[in-house]
Design an enzyme around this catalytic site. Structure first.
Site, PDB file in Angstrom:
ATOM      1  N   ALA A 183      44.233  -6.361  40.563  1.00  0.00           N
ATOM      2  CA  ALA A 183      44.386  -5.783  39.220  1.00  0.00           C
ATOM      3  C   ALA A 183      43.135  -5.975  38.368  1.00  0.00           C
ATOM      4  CB  ALA A 183      45.591  -6.414  38.524  1.00  0.00           C
TER       5      ALA A 183
ATOM      6  N   GLU B  78      45.905 -21.044  45.543  1.00  0.00           N
ATOM      7  CA  GLU B  78      44.742 -20.296  45.035  1.00  0.00           C
ATOM      8  C   GLU B  78      43.956 -21.163  44.073  1.00  0.00           C
ATOM      9  OE1 GLU B  78      45.966 -16.483  43.510  1.00  0.00           O
ATOM     10  OE2 GLU B  78      46.910 -15.906  45.370  1.00  0.00           O
TER      11      GLU B  78
ATOM     12  N   ASP C 120      64.977  -3.032  49.266  1.00  0.00           N
ATOM     13  CA  ASP C 120      65.043  -3.650  47.940  1.00  0.00           C
ATOM     14  C   ASP C 120      66.518  -3.762  47.564  1.00  0.00           C
ATOM     15  OD1 ASP C 120      65.112  -4.247  45.207  1.00  0.00           O
ATOM     16  OD2 ASP C 120      63.246  -3.172  44.806  1.00  0.00           O
TER      17      ASP C 120
ATOM     18  N   ARG D 144      52.617 -11.919  46.036  1.00  0.00           N
ATOM     19  CA  ARG D 144      52.365 -13.324  45.756  1.00  0.00           C
ATOM     20  C   ARG D 144      52.317 -14.107  47.054  1.00  0.00           C
ATOM     21  NH1 ARG D 144      50.853 -12.124  41.475  1.00  0.00           N
ATOM     22  NH2 ARG D 144      51.501 -12.873  39.428  1.00  0.00           N
TER      23      ARG D 144
ATOM     24  N   ILE E  54      55.088  -1.074  41.442  1.00  0.00           N
ATOM     25  CA  ILE E  54      53.962  -1.001  42.386  1.00  0.00           C
ATOM     26  C   ILE E  54      54.417  -0.380  43.706  1.00  0.00           C
ATOM     27  CG2 ILE E  54      52.258  -2.346  43.691  1.00  0.00           C
ATOM     28  CD1 ILE E  54      52.284  -4.347  41.276  1.00  0.00           C
TER      29      ILE E  54
ATOM     30  N   HIS F 129      42.696 -12.281  45.126  1.00  0.00           N
ATOM     31  CA  HIS F 129      43.706 -11.947  44.106  1.00  0.00           C
ATOM     32  C   HIS F 129      43.054 -11.040  43.052  1.00  0.00           C
ATOM     33  CE1 HIS F 129      47.612 -13.471  42.003  1.00  0.00           C
ATOM     34  NE2 HIS F 129      47.367 -12.214  41.690  1.00  0.00           N
TER      35      HIS F 129
ATOM     36  N   ASP G 184      45.811 -10.298  49.608  1.00  0.00           N
ATOM     37  CA  ASP G 184      45.129 -10.474  48.316  1.00  0.00           C
ATOM     38  C   ASP G 184      45.574 -11.776  47.657  1.00  0.00           C
ATOM     39  OD1 ASP G 184      43.494  -9.522  46.097  1.00  0.00           O
ATOM     40  OD2 ASP G 184      45.372  -9.220  45.008  1.00  0.00           O
TER      41      ASP G 184
HETATM   42  P1  NAD Z   1      58.720  -4.776  39.547  1.00  0.00           P
HETATM   43  O1  NAD Z   1      59.536  -5.787  38.817  1.00  0.00           O
HETATM   44  O2  NAD Z   1      58.559  -3.408  38.981  1.00  0.00           O
HETATM   45  O3  NAD Z   1      59.270  -4.615  41.044  1.00  0.00           O
HETATM   46  C1  NAD Z   1      59.660  -5.711  41.842  1.00  0.00           C
HETATM   47  C2  NAD Z   1      60.744  -5.210  42.782  1.00  0.00           C
HETATM   48  O4  NAD Z   1      61.048  -6.260  43.709  1.00  0.00           O
HETATM   49  C3  NAD Z   1      62.069  -4.848  42.050  1.00  0.00           C
HETATM   50  O5  NAD Z   1      62.444  -3.514  42.342  1.00  0.00           O
HETATM   51  C4  NAD Z   1      63.055  -5.855  42.611  1.00  0.00           C
HETATM   52  O6  NAD Z   1      64.356  -5.326  42.733  1.00  0.00           O
HETATM   53  C5  NAD Z   1      62.454  -6.168  43.972  1.00  0.00           C
HETATM   54  N1  NAD Z   1      62.944  -7.393  44.577  1.00  0.00           N
HETATM   55  C6  NAD Z   1      63.321  -8.546  43.978  1.00  0.00           C
HETATM   56  N2  NAD Z   1      63.765  -9.427  44.907  1.00  0.00           N
HETATM   57  C7  NAD Z   1      63.678  -8.796  46.096  1.00  0.00           C
HETATM   58  C8  NAD Z   1      64.005  -9.182  47.429  1.00  0.00           C
HETATM   59  N3  NAD Z   1      64.522 -10.385  47.706  1.00  0.00           N
HETATM   60  N4  NAD Z   1      63.775  -8.307  48.429  1.00  0.00           N
HETATM   61  C9  NAD Z   1      63.261  -7.072  48.169  1.00  0.00           C
HETATM   62  N5  NAD Z   1      62.954  -6.638  46.923  1.00  0.00           N
HETATM   63  C10 NAD Z   1      63.156  -7.501  45.901  1.00  0.00           C
HETATM   64  O7  NAD Z   1      57.303  -5.463  39.753  1.00  0.00           O
HETATM   65  P2  NAD Z   1      55.927  -4.747  40.141  1.00  0.00           P
HETATM   66  O8  NAD Z   1      55.189  -4.406  38.900  1.00  0.00           O
HETATM   67  O9  NAD Z   1      56.172  -3.722  41.168  1.00  0.00           O
HETATM   68  O10 NAD Z   1      55.162  -5.994  40.805  1.00  0.00           O
HETATM   69  C11 NAD Z   1      55.625  -6.574  42.026  1.00  0.00           C
HETATM   70  C12 NAD Z   1      54.948  -7.913  42.241  1.00  0.00           C
HETATM   71  O11 NAD Z   1      53.557  -7.688  42.475  1.00  0.00           O
HETATM   72  C13 NAD Z   1      54.976  -8.829  41.006  1.00  0.00           C
HETATM   73  O12 NAD Z   1      56.144  -9.614  40.972  1.00  0.00           O
HETATM   74  C14 NAD Z   1      53.739  -9.669  41.167  1.00  0.00           C
HETATM   75  O13 NAD Z   1      54.071 -10.899  41.775  1.00  0.00           O
HETATM   76  C15 NAD Z   1      52.856  -8.859  42.107  1.00  0.00           C
HETATM   77  N6  NAD Z   1      51.598  -8.442  41.455  1.00  0.00           N
HETATM   78  C16 NAD Z   1      50.419  -8.824  42.046  1.00  0.00           C
HETATM   79  C17 NAD Z   1      49.216  -8.449  41.479  1.00  0.00           C
HETATM   80  C18 NAD Z   1      47.895  -8.823  42.114  1.00  0.00           C
HETATM   81  O14 NAD Z   1      46.902  -8.912  41.415  1.00  0.00           O
HETATM   82  N7  NAD Z   1      47.838  -9.001  43.419  1.00  0.00           N
HETATM   83  C19 NAD Z   1      49.218  -7.703  40.283  1.00  0.00           C
HETATM   84  C20 NAD Z   1      50.433  -7.310  39.744  1.00  0.00           C
HETATM   85  C21 NAD Z   1      51.618  -7.701  40.339  1.00  0.00           C
END
Ligand code: NAD
Length: 317
Positions: A281, A259, A171, A230, A152, A278, A254
């Protein structure tokens, strides 16, 4: 006959994939209490789950489970350590929701920058002169700090790049070298210099309250903060205090620590906080794609061909 336990409904096209199989049936449950899951999990070969919590006790009763297929990419509602102990793979949907969430992120960023809700309400209340009381800001040339540069975060970067923003990334687990964007080794540094901060990382023990009072205090008084990852990664009480002290241009959320967000959460009554339920997606395209991918993960696990690239704990396969 194999059974997939569907915890919370899925897109009809996803369920249709199961209907086409003569050797697989499904049971849909919408009562997501532990008792009801416990009562229906024992003979399930696979389960799909959306946002409701799956307890360790319920999982232990899933004697035949070959996979927990999560409808999404976050998995803070699943007891991963227990999946590992029981040797049950936890499968996610990959990148199918990345574009929808990145669009919502840009929407919240824009809405906060342009004072969307304040101006909308002002004009509708006959107060056109509200434009002399508040000032929107431009995003062009502004520093955007992306915290978490996975699927994302990268989609957000593409869109922010098109807006002319200067992109910084934090990251610590970034595998690739030579990114086109500036990679920061310290979060604090990024928080100090960013005009906009957006969060795209999982909620874990390590990231809980990653942005607490101390970190929020580093932000510029004019900064924008957006969270579509989150709740719980930002300390909401500390955020409320920061806003109450007159800091921040605004906040887009979001996701929330609790929640559905309780109506008395003080952030909801702050005029510079723009929220969504939320729903990042929940576009039709993404719901269909997530449902289909979730069911494919369940069917593939039953067929013994689950894609390990979609599994959080491939050692359990
Ligand atoms: P992803 O696994 O592709 O990317 C997550 C990134 O976070 C990774 O590159 C990881 O290295 C990094 N990370 C981990 N710990 C970290 C830290 N302490 N500091 C900085 N970076 C760190 O996941 P994604 O598909 O990009 O999704 C990211 C998050 O978005 C998910 O974990 C989920 O909680 C959230 N999400 C929310 C919705 C929504 O409806 N709002 C939908 C999908 C995902």
């Amino acid at each position: 006959m194999h059974k997939i336990l569907i915890i919370e409904s899925l897109h009809p096209e996803a369920l249709h994939l199961i209907d086409k199989r003569k050797d697989v049936t499904y049971q849909l449950i919408t009562d997501v209490s532990e008792e009801n899951i416990l009562a229906n999990i024992e003979d399930a070969d696979a389960l799909t789950i959306r946002v409701s919590p799956l307890t360790k006790r319920a999982l232990q009763n899933g004697k035949k489970l070959k996979v927990v297929a999560r409808h999404g990419v976050g998995y803070d509602n699943i007891p991963l350590e227990e999946c590992n102990r029981l040797g049950i793979p936890l499968a996610l949907v990959g990148s199918v929701n990345s574009i929808a969430v990145s669009e919502q992120t840009i929407y919240l960023m824009m809405a906060v920058a342009k004072l969307g809700t304040i101006f909308n309400q002002g004009v509708k209340n006959g107060n056109f002169d509200i434009r002399s009381k508040y000032q929107p800001i431009e995003l062009n040339g502004k520093k955007l700090l992306i915290v978490g540069f996975g699927k994302i975060g990268k989609e957000v970067a593409k869109r922010a790049n098109a807006l002319g923003m200067d992109i910084l990334v934090y990251d610590p687990y970034l595998p690739e070298k030579g990114s086109t964007y500036r990679i920061l080794s310290k979060l604090d540094k990024g928080l100090e210099i960013a005009d906009v901060v957006t969060l795209h990382l999982p909620l874990t023990k390590e990231t809980k309250y990653l942005l607490g009072a101390e970190e929020l205090n580093l932000l510029k008084a004019s900064a924008i903060l957006v969270n579509t990852s989150r709740g719980g990664i930002i300390d909401e009480m500390a955020l409320h205090k920061t806003l109450a002290s007159g800091k921040l241009h605004g906040v887009g959320l979001d996701v929330f620590e609790e929640e559905p967000v309780p109506p008395d959460n003080p952030l909801l009554s702050h005029e510079r906080v723009i929220v969504s339920p939320h729903s990042s997606a929940l576009t039709d395209d993404t719901l269909k794609a997530m449902g289909v991918m979730t069911v494919k993960n369940a069917l593939n696990a039953i067929d013994g061909c689950l894609d390990s690239a979609l599994v959080v704990n491939p050692e359990a396969m």
